[in-house]
Design an enzyme around this catalytic site. Structure first.
Site, PDB file in Angstrom:
ATOM      1  N   LEU A  15       0.837  -1.214   0.000  1.00  0.00           N
ATOM      2  CA  LEU A  15       0.000   0.000   0.000  1.00  0.00           C
ATOM      3  C   LEU A  15       0.868   1.258   0.000  1.00  0.00           C
ATOM      4  CD1 LEU A  15      -3.017   1.013   0.289  1.00  0.00           C
ATOM      5  CD2 LEU A  15      -2.470   1.363   2.690  1.00  0.00           C
ATOM      6  N   HIS A 214     -16.441  -0.891   1.434  1.00  0.00           N
ATOM      7  CA  HIS A 214     -16.686   0.038   0.318  1.00  0.00           C
ATOM      8  C   HIS A 214     -18.123  -0.013  -0.212  1.00  0.00           C
ATOM      9  CE1 HIS A 214     -12.447   0.199   0.561  1.00  0.00           C
ATOM     10  NE2 HIS A 214     -12.151  -0.792  -0.263  1.00  0.00           N
ATOM     11  N   LYS A 297     -13.435 -10.609  -8.287  1.00  0.00           N
ATOM     12  CA  LYS A 297     -12.073 -10.493  -8.831  1.00  0.00           C
ATOM     13  C   LYS A 297     -12.016 -11.354 -10.091  1.00  0.00           C
ATOM     14  CE  LYS A 297      -9.958  -8.620  -5.075  1.00  0.00           C
ATOM     15  NZ  LYS A 297      -9.408  -7.269  -5.101  1.00  0.00           N
TER      16      LYS A 297
HETATM   17  P1  NDP Z   1       1.530  -5.793   3.216  1.00  0.00           P
HETATM   18  O1  NDP Z   1       1.301  -7.236   3.449  1.00  0.00           O
HETATM   19  O2  NDP Z   1       2.288  -5.423   2.006  1.00  0.00           O
HETATM   20  O3  NDP Z   1       2.181  -5.321   4.617  1.00  0.00           O
HETATM   21  C1  NDP Z   1       2.642  -4.091   5.021  1.00  0.00           C
HETATM   22  C2  NDP Z   1       3.863  -4.230   5.908  1.00  0.00           C
HETATM   23  O4  NDP Z   1       3.502  -4.595   7.231  1.00  0.00           O
HETATM   24  C3  NDP Z   1       4.815  -5.307   5.478  1.00  0.00           C
HETATM   25  O5  NDP Z   1       5.679  -4.807   4.486  1.00  0.00           O
HETATM   26  C4  NDP Z   1       5.542  -5.686   6.774  1.00  0.00           C
HETATM   27  O6  NDP Z   1       6.752  -4.956   6.854  1.00  0.00           O
HETATM   28  C5  NDP Z   1       4.640  -5.183   7.873  1.00  0.00           C
HETATM   29  N1  NDP Z   1       4.240  -6.339   8.685  1.00  0.00           N
HETATM   30  C6  NDP Z   1       3.807  -7.550   8.258  1.00  0.00           C
HETATM   31  N2  NDP Z   1       3.538  -8.362   9.307  1.00  0.00           N
HETATM   32  C7  NDP Z   1       3.815  -7.645  10.411  1.00  0.00           C
HETATM   33  C8  NDP Z   1       3.783  -7.943  11.798  1.00  0.00           C
HETATM   34  N3  NDP Z   1       3.372  -9.121  12.248  1.00  0.00           N
HETATM   35  N4  NDP Z   1       4.131  -6.963  12.660  1.00  0.00           N
HETATM   36  C9  NDP Z   1       4.553  -5.766  12.227  1.00  0.00           C
HETATM   37  N5  NDP Z   1       4.647  -5.438  10.918  1.00  0.00           N
HETATM   38  C10 NDP Z   1       4.273  -6.368  10.026  1.00  0.00           C
HETATM   39  O7  NDP Z   1       0.126  -5.020   3.268  1.00  0.00           O
HETATM   40  P2  NDP Z   1      -0.419  -3.831   2.359  1.00  0.00           P
HETATM   41  O8  NDP Z   1       0.599  -2.779   2.256  1.00  0.00           O
HETATM   42  O9  NDP Z   1      -1.016  -4.400   1.142  1.00  0.00           O
HETATM   43  O10 NDP Z   1      -1.645  -3.348   3.242  1.00  0.00           O
HETATM   44  C11 NDP Z   1      -1.502  -2.597   4.411  1.00  0.00           C
HETATM   45  C12 NDP Z   1      -2.892  -2.269   4.938  1.00  0.00           C
HETATM   46  O11 NDP Z   1      -3.619  -1.554   3.961  1.00  0.00           O
HETATM   47  C13 NDP Z   1      -3.737  -3.508   5.247  1.00  0.00           C
HETATM   48  O12 NDP Z   1      -4.527  -3.215   6.348  1.00  0.00           O
HETATM   49  C14 NDP Z   1      -4.625  -3.666   4.018  1.00  0.00           C
HETATM   50  O13 NDP Z   1      -5.838  -4.289   4.329  1.00  0.00           O
HETATM   51  C15 NDP Z   1      -4.857  -2.206   3.652  1.00  0.00           C
HETATM   52  N6  NDP Z   1      -5.168  -1.994   2.254  1.00  0.00           N
HETATM   53  C16 NDP Z   1      -4.291  -2.344   1.275  1.00  0.00           C
HETATM   54  C17 NDP Z   1      -4.586  -2.099  -0.052  1.00  0.00           C
HETATM   55  C18 NDP Z   1      -3.635  -2.434  -1.140  1.00  0.00           C
HETATM   56  O14 NDP Z   1      -3.980  -2.173  -2.308  1.00  0.00           O
HETATM   57  N7  NDP Z   1      -2.474  -2.989  -0.834  1.00  0.00           N
HETATM   58  C19 NDP Z   1      -5.857  -1.445  -0.446  1.00  0.00           C
HETATM   59  C20 NDP Z   1      -6.691  -1.069   0.662  1.00  0.00           C
HETATM   60  C21 NDP Z   1      -6.352  -1.352   1.952  1.00  0.00           C
HETATM   61  P3  NDP Z   1       8.041  -5.540   7.640  1.00  0.00           P
HETATM   62  O15 NDP Z   1       8.035  -7.013   7.454  1.00  0.00           O
HETATM   63  O16 NDP Z   1       9.151  -4.833   6.972  1.00  0.00           O
HETATM   64  O17 NDP Z   1       7.815  -5.116   9.036  1.00  0.00           O
HETATM   65  C1  BG6 Z   2      -9.252  -2.499  -1.367  1.00  0.00           C
HETATM   66  C2  BG6 Z   2      -9.397  -3.986  -1.442  1.00  0.00           C
HETATM   67  O1  BG6 Z   2      -9.791  -2.019  -0.174  1.00  0.00           O
HETATM   68  O2  BG6 Z   2      -9.951  -1.916  -2.468  1.00  0.00           O
HETATM   69  C3  BG6 Z   2      -8.876  -4.514  -2.762  1.00  0.00           C
HETATM   70  O3  BG6 Z   2      -8.657  -4.556  -0.378  1.00  0.00           O
HETATM   71  C4  BG6 Z   2      -9.541  -3.815  -3.926  1.00  0.00           C
HETATM   72  O4  BG6 Z   2      -9.081  -5.905  -2.865  1.00  0.00           O
HETATM   73  C5  BG6 Z   2      -9.459  -2.311  -3.734  1.00  0.00           C
HETATM   74  O5  BG6 Z   2      -8.867  -4.184  -5.118  1.00  0.00           O
HETATM   75  C6  BG6 Z   2     -10.299  -1.603  -4.771  1.00  0.00           C
HETATM   76  O6  BG6 Z   2     -10.060  -0.238  -4.693  1.00  0.00           O
HETATM   77  P1  BG6 Z   2     -10.202   0.650  -5.999  1.00  0.00           P
HETATM   78  O7  BG6 Z   2      -9.984   2.049  -5.517  1.00  0.00           O
HETATM   79  O8  BG6 Z   2      -9.136   0.164  -6.954  1.00  0.00           O
HETATM   80  O9  BG6 Z   2     -11.568   0.405  -6.521  1.00  0.00           O
END
Ligand code: NDP
Ligand code: BG6
Length: 438
Positions: A15, A214, A297
Site C-alpha cells: 500500500l 466500500h 475479482k
Molecule cells: P503488506 O502485506 O504489504 O504489509 C505491510 C507491511 O507490514 C509489510 O511490508 C511488513 O513490513 C509489515 N508487517 C507484516 N507483518 C507484520 C507484523 N506481524 N508486525 C509488524 N509489521 C508487520 O500489506 P499492504 O501494504 O497491502 O496493506 C496494508 C494495509 O492496507 C492492510 O490493512 C490492508 O488491508 C490495507 N489496504 C491495502 C490495499 C492495497 O492495495 N495494498 C488497499 C486497501 C487497503 P516488515 O516485514 O518490513 O515489518
Molecule cells: C481495497 C481492497 O480495499 O480496495 C482490494 O482490499 C480492492 O481488494 C481495492 O482491489 C479496490 O479499490 P479501488 O480504488 O481500486 O476500486
C-alpha cells in the site's frame, strides 16, 4: 519553525509503495502539504533512508522530506530529533492482525497526547466481535477523536457526489422511495485476481474485503435519510440508523477456477472471490425493495457502478407500448459520470418510443481537477478533518448486517475473465452499455 510528522508504519509494504507515496508526492508537488512536513517510513525491514527512497521510487523533490526508521523502539526520540514537532500523524499501513499490538506499542513508546492521531486502514476487525474488541483495545490508549478510519471509497469524488446529487436536487429527492424505485444495483468488477495478497485475501474473501466496507458504504449513502448537516458525525448517525434496518436476504458466493493454485492460497480454500448479496431495508421508504450488491475479482471487465432503477410509468396512454425503465446510473470508475435513462419519442410521423440518456461526464466537465482518494484522505488527516473518514460505530454495525453472509456456503465456479451468471437479481442492468459513454 513547527513541524508535522507523518509516520507510516508497514512502509516496506504494497500500500505504501503503490498508493501512499505516489499520493503524497503528487500533493507535495501541488504544495498541499504543510511546508515543514517530514514523512517517516517505518517497518521491521532494515533499510537506510537512501535504500527506502530507492525502494519507493518517487520524485527527487519529494525525497527531500522522506526518511526511514527501522522498528518502533525509541521512535519518539527519532521523531523529535527533527526539531520542534507540533503534530504527529501515524498511518497504520499494516496487516490488520497487528493493529492491536501496534497501538499498544505506540503508546508505550510515548507517542500519545493531543497532538497524535492515528489513521487505520480497513478492515477494522473481521466480524462484529473482533471489531468490538479492537475498539475496546484502542480506547484503552487513544480517544475516539484521535482515530481516523479509512474507507477510501468515501473519498472518491463520484461517491462524495452521491450525497449532493440526492439531497441538493429536488427533482430526484422527492422520488427516492419504494413508490418510484424498483431496485438498487451496486456492482464492482475487477479484472485483476488477488495478485500477491493471498496471505490477506485467502483469510478474508471478497465479502469482508469489498462488501462490508466500500460497497455497503455506497448502499448506505444511497438509502439513508437526510442527515442534519453534511458533517461526518451527522452523516454517521443516519448511516447507523439505516444499517440497523438493513438485512441480508440471500447471498451467492463464487470462486474463479485456478484460485486455489495461486501462490500462497490454501489448495483446499473455499474463500470467495465473487459474491452477489441481496438486501432489504425495513423502513417505510424502502419496504420490500431489493438492493443487490455484486462484486468479483478476475471478472470480464473493470468498473464500479450503481443503478437506481425506477418503476415503469403506469400512465394509460402508453398501455400498448413496451416502455423501458427509467434508471439513474452512477459510474464511479474507471470513467466517472452520471446517466439518466429516459423514454423519448423517436423523431418522425408516427409515435414510437425509445430510451435515450442524459449524460454527465466528469472528464468533460471537470478535466484535470479530480483529486485521487488517498491524496484527499492524507491532506484531510494532516489537517485534522474527519469528514471523509468512516466512523467506528457504522463500521461495527456493517459487520453486524453482513455477518449472515460470512458463513461458508456452496461456491459457484467461474473462469478467469468470465462473469458468473446473476442468480439473485433477475433483471440485472448491463453496465457495459455505460462504460464507454464518457
Ligand atoms: P503488506 O502485506 O504489504 O504489509 C505491510 C507491511 O507490514 C509489510 O511490508 C511488513 O513490513 C509489515 N508487517 C507484516 N507483518 C507484520 C507484523 N506481524 N508486525 C509488524 N509489521 C508487520 O500489506 P499492504 O501494504 O497491502 O496493506 C496494508 C494495509 O492496507 C492492510 O490493512 C490492508 O488491508 C490495507 N489496504 C491495502 C490495499 C492495497 O492495495 N495494498 C488497499 C486497501 C487497503 P516488515 O516485514 O518490513 O515489518
Ligand atoms: C481495497 C481492497 O480495499 O480496495 C482490494 O482490499 C480492492 O481488494 C481495492 O482491489 C479496490 O479499490 P479501488 O480504488 O481500486 O476500486
Amino acid at each position: 519553525m513547527s513541524k508535522t510528522v507523518l509516520l507510516i508504519l508497514g512502509a516496506s509494504g504494497d500500500l505504501t509503495k503503490r498508493k501512499l507515496i505516489p499520493a503524497l508526492s503528487t500533493i507535495y508537488s501541488k504544495n498541499m502539504l504543510p511546508e515543514e512536513l517530514i514523512v517517516i517510513g517505518s517497518a521491521r525491514t532494515e533499510y537506510t533512508t537512501d535504500e527506502f527512497r530507492t525502494h519507493v521510487n518517487t520524485s527527487e523533490e519529494f525525497c527531500k522530506c522522506l526518511y526511514y526508521y527501522t522498528g518502533l523502539k525509541n521512535i519518539k526520540e527519532y521523531i523529535y530529533s527533527f526539531g520542534n514537532i507540533t503534530k504527529i500523524v501515524v498511518f497504520l499501513s499494516l496487516p490488520p492482525s497487528t493493529y492491536k499490538q501496534t497501538i499498544e506499542d505506540l503508546y508505550n513508546e510515548n507517542l500519545h497526547g493531543d497532538n497524535v492521531s492515528i489513521i487505520i486502514e480497513k478492515p477494522f476487525g473481521v466480524d462484529v466481535y473482533s471489531a468490538l474488541e479492537l475498539e475496546k483495545n484502542i480506547l484503552k490508549y487513544y480517544p475516539t477523536k484521535s482515530i481516523y478510519l479509512i474507507d477510501h471509497y468515501l473519498a472518491k469524488e463520484p461517491v462524495q457526489n452521491i450525497l449532493i446529487f440526492r439531497f441538493a436536487n429536488r427533482i430526484f429527492e422527492t422520488n427516492w422511495n419504494r413508490f418510484h424505485i424498483e431496485s438498487i444495483q451496486i456492482n464492482c468488477s475487477e479484472t485483476i485476481g488477488i495478485e500477491d495478497r493471498a496471505k490477506y485475501f485467502d483469510k478474508s474473501g471478497i465479502i469482508r474485503d469489498m462488501i462490508q466496507s466500500h460497497l455497503m458504504q455506497l448502499l448506505t449513502i444511497l438509502t439513508m435519510e437526510t442527515p442534519k448537516s453534511n458533517f461526518q458525525h451527522d452523516i454517521e448517525i443516519e448511516k447507523v440508523k439505516l444499517l440497523k434496518k438493513l438485512k441480508v436476504i440471500n447471498f451467492v458466493r463464487g470462486q474463479y477456477n485456478g484460485y486455489t493454485n495461486e501462490k500462497g492460497v490454501d489448495s483446499k480454500s473455499t474463500t470467495e472471490t465473487y459474491a452477489e448479496v441481496e438486501f432489504r431495508i425495513e423502513s417505510d421508504r424502502w419496504h420490500n425493495i431489493p438492493i443487490y450488491i455484486k462484486t468479483g475479482k478476475a471478472m470480464e471487465r473493470q468498473g464500479t457502478e450503481i443503478a437506481v432503477v425506477f418503476r415503469n410509468s403506469d400512465n394509460p396512454i402508453f398501455k400498448n407500448d413496451k416502455l423501458q425503465k427509467n434508471a439513474i446510473i452512477f459510474t464511479v470508475q474507471p470513467q466517472s459520470g452520471i446517466f439518466v435513462d429516459l423514454v423519448n419519442k423517436v423523431p418522425g410521423w408516427g409515435v414510437s418510443l425509445t430510451n435515450a440518456n442524459m449524460s454527465f461526464c466528469y472528464s468533460s466537465k471537470f478535466s484535470g481537477n479530480i483529486p485521487d482518494a488517498y491524496q484527499r484522505l492524507l491532506v484531510d488527516a494532516i489537517n485534522s478533518d474527519k469528514s471523509l473518514f468512516a466512523g467506528v460505530e457504522e463500521t461495527i454495525e456493517a459487520w453486524r448486517v453482513i455477518e449472515p453472509a460470512l458463513q461458508n456456503s456452496d461456491l459457484i465456479y467461474y473462469d478467469r475473465g468470465k462473469n458468473p451468471p446473476d442468480i439473485l437479481n433477475k433483471n440485472p442492468i448491463d453496465f457495459n452499455n455505460y462504460s464507454n459513454l464518457c
